[in-house]
Enzyme design. Structure first.
Site, PDB file in Angstrom:
ATOM      1  N   ASP A 126      -3.640  17.630  39.317  1.00 11.88           N
ATOM      2  CA  ASP A 126      -2.407  18.227  39.808  1.00 11.88           C
ATOM      3  C   ASP A 126      -1.402  18.407  38.670  1.00 11.88           C
ATOM      4  O   ASP A 126      -1.299  17.561  37.775  1.00 11.88           O
ATOM      5  CB  ASP A 126      -1.806  17.325  40.892  1.00 11.88           C
TER       6      ASP A 126
ATOM      7  N   GLU B 127      -4.958  22.221  37.640  1.00 15.89           N
ATOM      8  CA  GLU B 127      -3.989  23.126  38.247  1.00 15.89           C
ATOM      9  C   GLU B 127      -3.039  23.646  37.176  1.00 15.89           C
ATOM     10  O   GLU B 127      -2.171  22.923  36.689  1.00 15.89           O
ATOM     11  CB  GLU B 127      -3.183  22.425  39.349  1.00 15.89           C
TER      12      GLU B 127
END
Length: 443
Positions: A198, A223
């Site tokens: 993330d 990400e």
């Protein structure tokens, strides 16, 4: 929406005798905000039998409390306690074992750019106070102190600044890296296959790589949301040397064409400015753009049948490592509450859960994708507008449309004589989008 009503039906009877020939990862599904016990059941009853290769689960580290909103799981408090929104440690480990036994790999969402804001007691009992930078494993010296992110044209500000005011971990610190790597190695030891990283773009690529190296170089997809006008150092291409990277542009390109003319999808791929296929993690949407976070312009479940067709095309088209989103509705009295947490009911038992992975339009295309993995596109056909068809090597063909007129495009079947037996059983291994038999489904 009347002109985009259609049904996608895979000729499952023909494909049912095929063995799975997916690549190492296969198709991923993100069971967003699902409990670990429910994920295990889904692996055994749906994902495994239908050929899904992997499942992405919520961050399993203890985190800030607050199940009424979804984003608390993205605010970790420590990396040594595994009691989270998804369940306790025993439930986590059981889920991993059961999914693996069903042939479904588990990928854990991993958040280590920042820690939780505020103060209190976490889901695992750990105490924290962001104002004093006090956490079970970290103190003041383990964080950056550069203020909030204010300039995305400055990579150092993005890497060292606080995202939405969240305390920014100093991921360049050996101590911090070791704590995160130990957490990842624990999960790997329990059977996790890899990680979604993330907010990777908010960490220097060298820091991300150092952590993954210390964890044993597990499979990861990072990400990184590319955006015009931002520093070239935080663009997706700068992270591909580490591993696979999220390709958000794929989703926006799909949306633009499914809202326009799908004939243009004939060349969808790297020539469109996308990442190389073997480095791209692709999806029609995910939990962030679905809520207008991290950029918009993607199709979501709110677009109903058009969204299903885009997923069908993604699974039929040979580009990237593919993920299907399994979401829930967050309307309330006609308005959208984008912070709203998951419904309290068991997944797929009521209309609040979308359960896209169970729709025949999407679910059956997973087997189509597995069977055609590695096969090139050939025999492209279009009507110059919104009807297309193509075959995948000698194995399958996929006609599709976004118009409601009755049609059945003529598509040559590339059937070599040597495969007559299998093709005799297969007849037409095709994903058929037949608007004439479509039932209206609310957007």
């Amino acid at each position: 929406m009347h002109n985009t009503l259609f049904r996608t039906a895979l000729l499952a009877a023909a494909l049912g005798s095929f063995s799975h020939t997916a690549s190492a990862e296969g198709v991923m599904v993100h069971l967003f905000e699902w409990k670990f016990n429910d994920i295990a059941n889904e692996c055994e009853t749906v994902l495994g039998p239908k050929g899904f290769g992997g499942v992405q689960v919520s961050p399993p580290a203890e985190h800030k409390q607050g199940s009424q909103v979804w984003w608390t799981v993205y605010q970790p408090v420590s990396y040594k306690n595994f009691n989270s929104f998804g369940g306790c440690e025993a439930e986590l480990r059981s889920m991993i074992a059961r999914c693996n036994a069903a042939g479904v790999k588990v990928y854990a969402d991993a958040v280590f750019n920042h820690m939780a804001s505020g103060s209190g007691t976490a889901t695992g009992g750990g105490s924290y106070n962001s104002g004093q930078y006090q956490y079970p494993q970290f103190g003041y010296n383990d964080f950056h102190h550069s203020g909030d992110i204010t300039n995305y044209g400055d990579s150092n500000n993005v890497w060292n600044g606080a995202l939405y005011g969240l305390p920014d971990l100093n991921t360049g610190s050996s101590y911090v890296q070791d704590q995160i790597a130990t957490y990842m190695k624990t999960l790997l030891g329990w059977g996790v296959a890899g990680f979604r990283i993330d907010a990777a773009k908010h960490m220097a690529p060298a820091d991300v790589k150092a952590i993954l190296d210390k964890a044993g170089s597990p499979r990861a997809y990072l990400e990184v949301i590319g955006a015009g006008g931002e520093s070239p150092d935080i663009q997706p291409g700068r992270y591909t040397y580490i591993d696979t990277v999220t390709e958000f542009k794929y989703g926006t390109d799909l949306a633009a064409n499914f809202n326009g003319q799908i004939k243009n999808l004939k060349t969808l791929g790297e020539s469109w400015g996308l990442l190389p296929s073997n480095k791209a993690f692709v999806f029609v949407d995910n939990h962030d753009p679905e809520r207008a976070h991290g950029g918009g312009g993607m199709l979501t479940f709110m677009q109903g049948a058009r969204y299903d067709l885009a997923n069908t095309f993604m699974l039929a088209w040979p580009y990237g490592w593919k993920q299907v989103m399994s979401a829930y509705r967050f309307e309330n009295m006609g308005t959208y509450e984008t912070d709203k947490g998951a419904p309290g009911s068991t997944p797929c038992t009521d209309s609040q859960w979308n359960c896209e992975q169970r729709r025949p339009t999407i679910m059956n295309m997973v087997l189509f994708r597995n069977r055609t993995e590695g096969q090139p596109v050939s025999n492209w056909w279009d009507n110059g507008n919104n009807q297309i068809a193509f075959s995948r090597g000698t194995r399958a063909s996929s006609p599709s449309t976004t118009r409601a007129a009755r049609w059945w495009p003529r598509c040559r079947r590339s059937r070599p004589a040597s495969t007559a037996t299998s093709w005799g059983a297969m007849t037409t291994a095709a994903a058929v989008m037949s608007p004439s038999t479509a039932a209206a489904r609310p957007a």
